[in-house]
Design an enzyme around this catalytic site. Structure first.
Site, PDB file in Angstrom:
ATOM      1  CB  SER A  61      -0.786   0.003   1.140  1.00 27.16           C
ATOM      2  OG  SER A  61      -1.793   0.982   1.107  1.00 27.16           O
ATOM      3  CG  ASP A  62       2.993   4.897  -1.284  1.00 29.37           C
ATOM      4  OD1 ASP A  62       3.967   4.849  -0.659  1.00 29.37           O
ATOM      5  OD2 ASP A  62       2.829   5.871  -2.172  1.00 29.37           O
TER       6      ASP A  62
END
Length: 199
Positions: A73-74
């Site tokens: 995730s970012d």
């Protein structure tokens, strides 16, 4: 559906915020640091950067965890196309909040779920964009907030799950967990696409 509890789930992150969010779905997962260069490419949009980094993190960790289900995730804060990362210092956090005061800021939160149980891997991706309307803030409020909450490891320089909520006029989102760093509705959808049941 295969129960999530029966699988080797790896969160490709050392973020305590993402770890706390994923615990809402299952306590049974490992965290592995992805070791990915997070530098934006030339002319790369904030949304594209978030998507690329989520995928890069998941791929980097999947490469060393065969047979696992890997979640990367970012999140990238976006003020008129300008990327705001984690401030790192009090001065940078104050500068970010001054720039955002009274304006709309977009938060692009991307996820990539790699099913490394199969060869070749199957990758599933999703992205949430949350719009935050910051209220007008004076210098004293910004200084007090940053001193009190120390949001130095947060894109946008606030913690929406804590005192940072007092900085907002409104939030427009499809997934309330996305702004904290991991869109759990999308995570559940991608797990179902892999034939995995959370409940």
């Amino acid at each position: 559906m295969t129960p999530l509890a029966d699988l080797d789930l790896v969160l490709a992150s050392t973020s305590r915020y993402r770890r706390e969010l994923l615990t809402r779905l299952t306590p049974g997962f490992r965290c592995v640091a992805p070791q990915v260069d997070e530098t934006a490419g030339a002319d790369e949009s904030p949304a594209a950067l978030a998507a690329r980094l989520a995928q890069a993190k998941a791929r980097a960790v999947a490469a060393t965890n065969p047979g696992a289900l890997v979640l990367g995730s970012d999140q990238v804060a976006d003020l008129d196309g300008r990327v705001f990362g984690k401030p790192g210092t009090v001065e940078a956090a104050q500068a970010q909040l001054r720039a955002c005061a009274g304006r709309d800021v977009l938060f692009h939160t991307a996820i990539c779920l790699i099913d490394a149980r199969v060869t070749p891997w199957r990758a599933h991706a999703a992205q949430d964009t949350t719009r935050v309307r910051m209220r007008a803030l004076d210098a004293a409020e910004i200084e007090r907030y940053v001193a009190r909450e120390q949001p130095l490891d947060c894109a946008g320089s606030f913690k929406s799950e804590a005192l940072g909520i007092a900085l907002f006029e409104r939030i427009e989102t499809l997934d309330p967990s996305a702004l904290v760093g991991l869109p759990l509705i999308a995570v559940c959808r991608l797990l179902r696409e892999c034939g995995i049941g959370v409940i």
